[in-house]
Design a protein around this motif. Structure first.
Motif, PDB file in Angstrom:
ATOM      1  N   SER A  46       0.843  -1.197   0.000  1.00  0.00           N
ATOM      2  CA  SER A  46       0.000   0.000   0.000  1.00  0.00           C
ATOM      3  C   SER A  46       0.880   1.250   0.000  1.00  0.00           C
ATOM      4  O   SER A  46       2.005   1.219   0.503  1.00  0.00           O
ATOM      5  CB  SER A  46      -0.883  -0.028   1.242  1.00  0.00           C
ATOM      6  N   PRO A  47       0.396   2.389  -0.568  1.00  0.00           N
ATOM      7  CA  PRO A  47      -0.934   2.507  -1.175  1.00  0.00           C
ATOM      8  C   PRO A  47      -0.985   1.872  -2.554  1.00  0.00           C
ATOM      9  O   PRO A  47      -0.010   1.908  -3.306  1.00  0.00           O
ATOM     10  CB  PRO A  47      -1.138   4.013  -1.261  1.00  0.00           C
ATOM     11  N   ILE A  48      -2.137   1.294  -2.867  1.00  0.00           N
ATOM     12  CA  ILE A  48      -2.369   0.717  -4.187  1.00  0.00           C
ATOM     13  C   ILE A  48      -3.663   1.299  -4.727  1.00  0.00           C
ATOM     14  O   ILE A  48      -4.351   2.065  -4.051  1.00  0.00           O
ATOM     15  CB  ILE A  48      -2.439  -0.822  -4.145  1.00  0.00           C
ATOM     16  N   CYS A  49      -3.946   0.892  -5.919  1.00  0.00           N
ATOM     17  CA  CYS A  49      -5.133   1.413  -6.582  1.00  0.00           C
ATOM     18  C   CYS A  49      -6.205   0.344  -6.673  1.00  0.00           C
ATOM     19  O   CYS A  49      -5.910  -0.863  -6.712  1.00  0.00           O
ATOM     20  CB  CYS A  49      -4.785   1.919  -7.982  1.00  0.00           C
ATOM     21  N   GLU A  50      -7.385   0.789  -6.700  1.00  0.00           N
ATOM     22  CA  GLU A  50      -8.530  -0.095  -6.836  1.00  0.00           C
ATOM     23  C   GLU A  50      -8.330  -1.029  -8.023  1.00  0.00           C
ATOM     24  O   GLU A  50      -7.934  -0.604  -9.108  1.00  0.00           O
ATOM     25  CB  GLU A  50      -9.788   0.749  -7.018  1.00  0.00           C
ATOM     26  N   GLY A  51      -8.601  -2.354  -7.747  1.00  0.00           N
ATOM     27  CA  GLY A  51      -8.448  -3.338  -8.810  1.00  0.00           C
ATOM     28  C   GLY A  51      -7.091  -4.015  -8.821  1.00  0.00           C
ATOM     29  O   GLY A  51      -6.923  -5.053  -9.458  1.00  0.00           O
ATOM     30  N   GLN A  52      -6.096  -3.442  -8.127  1.00  0.00           N
ATOM     31  CA  GLN A  52      -4.786  -4.084  -8.055  1.00  0.00           C
ATOM     32  C   GLN A  52      -4.797  -5.158  -6.968  1.00  0.00           C
ATOM     33  O   GLN A  52      -5.756  -5.304  -6.203  1.00  0.00           O
ATOM     34  CB  GLN A  52      -3.702  -3.041  -7.773  1.00  0.00           C
ATOM     35  N   THR A  53      -3.714  -5.920  -6.900  1.00  0.00           N
ATOM     36  CA  THR A  53      -3.585  -6.973  -5.892  1.00  0.00           C
ATOM     37  C   THR A  53      -2.961  -6.395  -4.634  1.00  0.00           C
ATOM     38  O   THR A  53      -1.870  -5.800  -4.675  1.00  0.00           O
ATOM     39  CB  THR A  53      -2.727  -8.129  -6.418  1.00  0.00           C
ATOM     40  N   LEU A  54      -3.646  -6.541  -3.519  1.00  0.00           N
ATOM     41  CA  LEU A  54      -3.129  -6.098  -2.229  1.00  0.00           C
ATOM     42  C   LEU A  54      -2.218  -7.179  -1.678  1.00  0.00           C
ATOM     43  O   LEU A  54      -2.603  -8.356  -1.596  1.00  0.00           O
ATOM     44  CB  LEU A  54      -4.292  -5.827  -1.266  1.00  0.00           C
ATOM     45  N   GLN A  55      -1.011  -6.813  -1.296  1.00  0.00           N
ATOM     46  CA  GLN A  55      -0.055  -7.736  -0.673  1.00  0.00           C
ATOM     47  C   GLN A  55       0.139  -7.337   0.781  1.00  0.00           C
ATOM     48  O   GLN A  55       0.570  -6.219   1.074  1.00  0.00           O
ATOM     49  CB  GLN A  55       1.288  -7.708  -1.406  1.00  0.00           C
ATOM     50  N   LEU A  56      -0.194  -8.266   1.682  1.00  0.00           N
ATOM     51  CA  LEU A  56       0.068  -8.106   3.113  1.00  0.00           C
ATOM     52  C   LEU A  56       1.263  -8.982   3.440  1.00  0.00           C
ATOM     53  O   LEU A  56       1.234 -10.204   3.230  1.00  0.00           O
ATOM     54  CB  LEU A  56      -1.156  -8.506   3.921  1.00  0.00           C
ATOM     55  N   ILE A  57       2.336  -8.395   3.988  1.00  0.00           N
ATOM     56  CA  ILE A  57       3.638  -9.063   4.064  1.00  0.00           C
ATOM     57  C   ILE A  57       4.077  -9.144   5.520  1.00  0.00           C
ATOM     58  O   ILE A  57       4.083  -8.132   6.239  1.00  0.00           O
ATOM     59  CB  ILE A  57       4.696  -8.288   3.258  1.00  0.00           C
ATOM     60  N   ASN A 115      -7.834  -7.828  -6.898  1.00  0.00           N
ATOM     61  CA  ASN A 115      -8.983  -6.937  -7.106  1.00  0.00           C
ATOM     62  C   ASN A 115      -9.355  -6.181  -5.825  1.00  0.00           C
ATOM     63  O   ASN A 115     -10.503  -6.208  -5.369  1.00  0.00           O
ATOM     64  CB  ASN A 115     -10.194  -7.707  -7.628  1.00  0.00           C
ATOM     65  N   ALA A 116      -8.371  -5.514  -5.282  1.00  0.00           N
ATOM     66  CA  ALA A 116      -8.610  -4.764  -4.051  1.00  0.00           C
ATOM     67  C   ALA A 116      -9.623  -3.654  -4.288  1.00  0.00           C
ATOM     68  O   ALA A 116      -9.718  -3.087  -5.380  1.00  0.00           O
ATOM     69  CB  ALA A 116      -7.302  -4.178  -3.539  1.00  0.00           C
ATOM     70  N   THR A 117     -10.378  -3.389  -3.211  1.00  0.00           N
ATOM     71  CA  THR A 117     -11.395  -2.335  -3.274  1.00  0.00           C
ATOM     72  C   THR A 117     -11.095  -1.307  -2.192  1.00  0.00           C
ATOM     73  O   THR A 117     -10.412  -1.602  -1.199  1.00  0.00           O
ATOM     74  CB  THR A 117     -12.797  -2.925  -3.077  1.00  0.00           C
ATOM     75  N   PRO A 118     -11.604  -0.054  -2.380  1.00  0.00           N
ATOM     76  CA  PRO A 118     -11.311   0.986  -1.388  1.00  0.00           C
ATOM     77  C   PRO A 118     -11.754   0.645   0.027  1.00  0.00           C
ATOM     78  O   PRO A 118     -11.186   1.161   0.996  1.00  0.00           O
ATOM     79  CB  PRO A 118     -12.058   2.200  -1.934  1.00  0.00           C
ATOM     80  N   ASP A 119     -12.776  -0.239   0.191  1.00  0.00           N
ATOM     81  CA  ASP A 119     -13.207  -0.561   1.555  1.00  0.00           C
ATOM     82  C   ASP A 119     -12.225  -1.473   2.275  1.00  0.00           C
ATOM     83  O   ASP A 119     -12.433  -1.810   3.446  1.00  0.00           O
ATOM     84  CB  ASP A 119     -14.608  -1.171   1.549  1.00  0.00           C
ATOM     85  N   MET A 120     -11.161  -1.890   1.608  1.00  0.00           N
ATOM     86  CA  MET A 120     -10.095  -2.639   2.275  1.00  0.00           C
ATOM     87  C   MET A 120      -9.094  -1.707   2.944  1.00  0.00           C
ATOM     88  O   MET A 120      -8.128  -2.173   3.558  1.00  0.00           O
ATOM     89  CB  MET A 120      -9.368  -3.547   1.270  1.00  0.00           C
ATOM     90  N   SER A 121      -9.292  -0.406   2.796  1.00  0.00           N
ATOM     91  CA  SER A 121      -8.409   0.549   3.456  1.00  0.00           C
ATOM     92  C   SER A 121      -8.656   0.511   4.960  1.00  0.00           C
ATOM     93  O   SER A 121      -9.796   0.373   5.419  1.00  0.00           O
ATOM     94  CB  SER A 121      -8.666   1.959   2.922  1.00  0.00           C
ATOM     95  N   ASN A 143      -6.649   3.182  -2.857  1.00  0.00           N
ATOM     96  CA  ASN A 143      -7.230   4.385  -3.444  1.00  0.00           C
ATOM     97  C   ASN A 143      -8.181   4.037  -4.580  1.00  0.00           C
ATOM     98  O   ASN A 143      -7.901   3.133  -5.383  1.00  0.00           O
ATOM     99  CB  ASN A 143      -6.128   5.304  -3.966  1.00  0.00           C
ATOM    100  N   ALA A 144      -9.268   4.756  -4.597  1.00  0.00           N
ATOM    101  CA  ALA A 144     -10.221   4.552  -5.687  1.00  0.00           C
ATOM    102  C   ALA A 144      -9.576   4.960  -7.014  1.00  0.00           C
ATOM    103  O   ALA A 144      -8.785   5.906  -7.079  1.00  0.00           O
ATOM    104  CB  ALA A 144     -11.481   5.369  -5.444  1.00  0.00           C
ATOM    105  N   THR A 145      -9.892   4.201  -8.022  1.00  0.00           N
ATOM    106  CA  THR A 145      -9.387   4.544  -9.351  1.00  0.00           C
ATOM    107  C   THR A 145     -10.070   5.827  -9.827  1.00  0.00           C
ATOM    108  O   THR A 145     -11.297   5.919  -9.818  1.00  0.00           O
ATOM    109  CB  THR A 145      -9.670   3.410 -10.343  1.00  0.00           C
ATOM    110  N   THR A 174      -4.417   5.664 -11.492  1.00  0.00           N
ATOM    111  CA  THR A 174      -4.625   6.253 -12.810  1.00  0.00           C
ATOM    112  C   THR A 174      -5.986   5.856 -13.352  1.00  0.00           C
ATOM    113  O   THR A 174      -6.375   4.687 -13.312  1.00  0.00           O
ATOM    114  CB  THR A 174      -3.524   5.792 -13.783  1.00  0.00           C
ATOM    115  N   GLY A 175      -6.689   6.872 -13.835  1.00  0.00           N
ATOM    116  CA  GLY A 175      -7.942   6.644 -14.529  1.00  0.00           C
ATOM    117  C   GLY A 175      -7.884   7.253 -15.916  1.00  0.00           C
ATOM    118  O   GLY A 175      -7.155   8.222 -16.149  1.00  0.00           O
TER     119      GLY A 175
END
Length: 692
Positions: free
Chosen positions: A214-225, A257-263, A287-289, A363-364
Motif C-alpha cells: 500500500s498505497p495501491i489502486c482499486e483493482g490491483q492486488t493487495l499484498q500483506l507481508i 482486485n482490491a477495493t477501497p473498503d479494504m483501506s 485508493n479509488a481509481t 490512474t484513470g
C-alpha cells in the motif's frame, strides 16, 4: 580449524531488501539473510543447515573475525534492547557452536538498521579484546574492553554451548550476532537468557513485523507481508469491523482486485512458532481509481484548422493530468501534462483524445473522439465576369448550406449591378457551422459619358454638325446613327433635328443618347413706313432673327440704301414699291416689298372770300391721300374761340359760325390732324384770312 555455520532465512520487507541489493559495495555483499530475535521466550529453535554454506568473510573481510578466524555456514541475527541492563545469552545446540557479537549501534528503526549494516555505516571490528563475561560460560580468550561498534563478545570453543555477554546494554541499542556451525551437522539452536546474570530485555516486536504494498489502486492486488517470517508459522490477517479475515502459511498474503473498503489498519498475528510474537499492525490504503470526465466547450466537434478546447470536469485537488491524442487508427502522443484544460489545434482528420488522471498514484482514463468537420470548399460561378456600366450578372456559391454575401444577401445566388469594379465576398457555412470565405472580382467597364459639341442648321440648310467628345469607357469609340454618318467622331451636313447616336467602346460596351442639332432661322424681313410730311419717308426696320445682319434697300425711284433704318425723300408724288433684302452672317436672307404712296403737298389757301360770288367761297384742306379715319380740322378766331370744326376732309368752311351768322373778316388759325393711305399720321397748324 574450520568452523561450522548455518543459514537462517528471513524475508525482509521489500524496502529493506531493495536497500540491501542497491547499497552494498561491489565485492562486499550484505549478509544474505539476517533474522531478528529476542530472548524473552525460550527456546528459539531453528535448524542448522548442513554442508558448506558460504563464508562471512565476503562481507566482513579476510583478516579473521576477532577470535573466529573462519566463519563457515554463517547465520546472522540482530536484536534491539527493550529495557536496559546486562544481558547474558545462553546459546546451545547438539554440535559445535561459535559466535561473534558486535555493538552497540544506533538506528531509527528495523529498516534503518539493516540499511546501515549493508551500507557499511557500522564498524564491525575484528580485534579481540578481553571478555566481560561472568565466571560461567565457555570461552577461549579474554575479551577485555570494547569500543563503540567493536566486538562485544566472541567464542571459538568446540563446545556445543556458548554464552554471549553484553554488559550495560541501553534501551534502543542494536546488536549484531554471527553464529557459525563448524561441523556442518544438522541440528537446532536455542537462545535463552541466563536469568541470574541478565537484567536487560530485548524487543520481541521485531519477531512480528509487517508491511504491505500500500498505497495501491482499486483493482490491483493487495499484498500483506510479514517482514519477519518464520518456518512453519501461520499468519492471521484481519481488518476489524469488516468481513475481511485470512489465514495463510505464506508470509505474503495476496488479495486480488482490491477495493477501497479494504483501506484501514490490518492486524496480523503469528501462530506456530516457539517464541511469542506481538500483533503487527499495517495501515492499508486502497485508493479509488480516478474516473476523469472530459468535457469540451466545442461539444467534441470542431472545424478543421480550429483548436478543440477540452477540460477536466470538476478537477480533483492534488490530481495530475496528462493529455494524449492520435488520429483515428494512429499512435498516441502526449501533448500536455499537469493541466486540466487544453486547446489542441486540428487539421482535417478526426482525433481521439485520452485524458489520464493520476491521483494517489492511481490512474484513470477517459477517451473521447473529436469530430473534425471539413472546411467548406467554395465554388463560385458567375454568368458574366466583365460588365458594362449598368449591366447585371448572377453569382452562385456552392459548398455549404448557409451563405452570407458582402451585399447582405443570404441566398446561394445573387444578382448584382455594380457601378464600378467590385470585390464580392461570400461566407459559406456547413451544417456543422464550419465556414470559409472567398472573394470574387466583377470587373465593370467605366461609365460611358457622352460629351459632344454641335453646330446648328442655319435657315434649314444642312450645315449642322455633331462632334463627339467621349469620356469613360475603355479605349477608343465607334459611333453609329440611323440618320447620320460619322467619320471617326464627326458627323456633318446635318439638318436640324434629333439624332440617336450609339457609342461603342473597345470592349463592346455601348451607350445611346439623343443629340439635338439646333435650327437657327435666318432673318425675317420686316419694315414699316413713317413720314412727317407728304414727301419724306422714314423706314423703321422691324426685322427679326439673324445675327450681324446686312440690309439692302431699293426705294423704287432708282435710289438704294444699306442703312438699317433709312430715310428717303421723293421728288414726285406717286406710288412707289420699296424693296428690302436682309442677309445675316450665315448668308441666310429674306426680302420684303411694300408699296408706298407719296401724297404730294397738303395745304390750305391763305385766304378765302365767302361772299357768294362763286369764287373762292369755301375754305378747304387740299391733299389727295387724306383719309376720313382720324381726320380732325378745327378753326379758331383770334380770341381762341372755335369757329368751325370738321371730321370729314371733303367738308369745307363756308365762313359761317355755328349759329349761321357770317364770321367776321380777319385772320383765323387752324389745327389739322389726319392720316394718309400709308397710315402715317400728321398734325399741322397754320392761319388764313377771311375776307369780306
Amino acid at each position: 580449524m574450520m568452523r561450522k555455520s548455518f543459514i537462517l532465512s528471513l524475508i525482509f520487507f521489500a524496502i529493506s531488501a531493495v536497500a540491501f541489493a542497491q547499497s552494498s559495495p561491489a565485492g562486499s555483499p550484505c549478509p544474505d539473510y539476517a533474522l531478528p530475535f529476542c530472548t524473552d521466550d525460550n527456546p528459539y529453535g531453528v535448524t542448522f543447515p548442513s554442508g558448506t554454506q558460504g563464508n562471512a568473510s565476503a562481507f566482513l573481510g579476510t583478516n579473521g573475525i576477532s577470535c573466529c578466524y573462519t566463519t563457515p555456514c554463517p547465520a546472522w541475527y540482530y536484536m534491539q534492547i527493550a529495557s536496559p541492563g546486562n544481558l547474558l545469552i545462553y546459546i546451545t545446540q547438539p554440535g559445535d557452536v561459535d559466535f561473534v557479537c558486535w555493538g552497540p549501534f544506533e538506528a531509527q528503526n528495523q529498516a534503518d538498521f539493516v540499511t546501515k549494516l549493508c551500507n557499511h555505516t557500522f564498524t564491525l571490528g575484528t580485534t579481540s579484546h578481553g571478555n566481560h563475561r561472568p565466571t560461567n560460560g565457555n570461552h577461549n580468550g579474554d575479551m577485555g574492553g570494547y569500543p563503540d561498534g567493536g566486538v562485544v563478545d566472541c567464542s571459538y570453543d568446540p563446545a556445543p554451548t556458548e554464552w554471549c555477554y553484553i554488559p550495560n546494554a541501553q534501551q534502543g541499542q542494536w546488536y549484531l550476532l554471527l553464529i557459525t556451525n563448524f561441523s556442518q551437522d544438522p541440528g537446532s539452536i536455542s537462545f535463552s537468557p541466563v536469568a541470574a546474570s541478565s537484567t536487560a530485555t530485548t524487543n520481541c516486536n521485531l519477531l512480528n513485523t509487517a508491511d504491505c504494498n500500500s498505497p495501491i489502486c482499486e483493482g490491483q492486488t493487495l499484498q500483506l507481508i510479514c517482514t519477519a517470517p518464520h518456518d512453519g508459522a501461520t499468519y492471521n490477517w484481519n481488518l476489524p469491523g469488516t468481513a475481511y479475515s485470512y489465514s495463510t502459511q505464506n508470509d505474503v498474503l495476496e488479495i486480488p482486485n482490491a477495493t477501497p473498503d479494504m483501506s484501514g489498519e490490518w492486524h496480523m498475528n503469528i501462530t506456530g512458532i516457539s517464541q511469542h510474537s506481538n500483533e503487527a499492525l499495517v495501515s492499508v490504503v486502497v485508493n479509488a481509481t480516478p474516473t476523469p470526465v472530459m468535457t469540451s466547450s466545442d461539444n467534441f466537434s470542431v472545424c478543421a484548422g480550429d483548436s478543440v478546447h477540452l477540460a477536466v470536469h470538476n478537477p480533483e485537488p492534488g490530481a495530475t493530468y496528462r493529455w494524449s491524442v492520435r488520429p483515428i487508427g494512429g499512435d498516441y502522443a502526449m501533448f500536455a501534462q499537469n493541466v486540466n484544460s487544453v486547446a489542441y489545434p486540428t487539421t482535417d482528420e478526426d482525433l481521439q483524445f485520452v485524458l489520464i488522471q493520476t491521483q494517489n498514484e492511481c490512474t484513470g482514463v477517459n477517451e473521447h473522439i473529436v469530430t473534425v468537420n471539413p472546411i467548406p470548399v467554395i465554388g463560385i460561378t458567375v454568368d458574366k465576369t466583365q460588365l458594362c456600366y449598368g449591366e447585371s450578372t448572377n453569382m452562385t456559391a456552392t459548398g455549404g448550406t448557409q451563405y452570407r454575401w458582402s451585399t447582405g444577401a443570404t441566398s446561394a445566388s445573387i444578382n448584382v449591378t455594380p457601378l464600378a469594379t467590385t470585390d464580392y465576398s461570400v461566407n459559406v457555412k456547413t451544417d456543422a457551422q464550419c465556414e470559409a470565405d472567398t472573394t470574387f472580382i466583377i470587373t465593370v467597364d467605366p461609365e460611358i459619358i457622352f460629351g459632344y459639341e454641335t453646330s446648328p442648321s442655319y435657315c434649314e440648310k444642312p450645315t449642322g454638325t455633331i462632334a463627339m467628345q467621349m469620356t469613360g469607357g475603355t479605349g477608343d469609340y465607334t459611333f453609329s446613327c440611323p440618320t447620320a454618318t460619322f467619320t471617326d467622331s464627326l458627323a456633318e451636313h446635318l439638318l436640324a433635328g434629333t439624332y440617336t447616336v450609339t457609342a461603342t467602346d473597345m470592349i463592346g460596351c455601348t451607350k445611346t443618347q439623343n443629340i439635338e442639332v439646333a435650327h437657327v432661322p435666318g432673318p425675317t424681313a420686316c419694315f414699316v413706313f413713317a413720314s412727317n410730311d407728304d414727301v419724306h419717308m422714314s423706314i423703321t426696320n422691324c426685322t427679326t432673327g439673324g445675327n450681324n445682319n446686312s440690309y439692302f434697300w431699293d426705294f423704287g425711284d432708282a435710289v438704294t440704301s444699306v442703312d438699317v433704318n433709312p430715310e428717303h425723300e421723293y421728288a414726285d408724288p406717286g406710288r412707289y414699291t420699296v424693296s428690302m433684302l436682309v442677309v445675316d452672317e450665315n448668308q441666310c436672307m429674306d426680302s420684303l416689298k411694300q408699296d408706298y404712296l407719296i401724297n404730294g403737298p397738303v395745304y390750305f389757301p391763305n385766304a378765302f372770300t365767302p361772299n357768294g360770288d362763286g369764287l373762292n367761297d369755301i375754305m378747304r384742306v387740299v391733299g389727295r391721300t387724306i383719309q376720313v379715319e382720324d381726320f380732325l380740322w378745327v378753326v379758331y378766331d383770334r380770341r381762341g374761340t372755335q369757329a368751325f370744326v370738321s371730321i370729314n376732309p371733303e367738308l369745307g368752311w363756308d365762313g359761317k359760325l355755328s349759329d349761321g351768322k357770317p364770321a367776321p373778316a380777319g385772320v383765323y388759325v387752324y389745327y389739322l390732324k389726319y392720316k394718309d393711305v400709308n397710315g402715317n399720321k400728321f398734325e399741322k397748324e397754320g392761319s388764313f384770312t377771311l375776307i369780306r
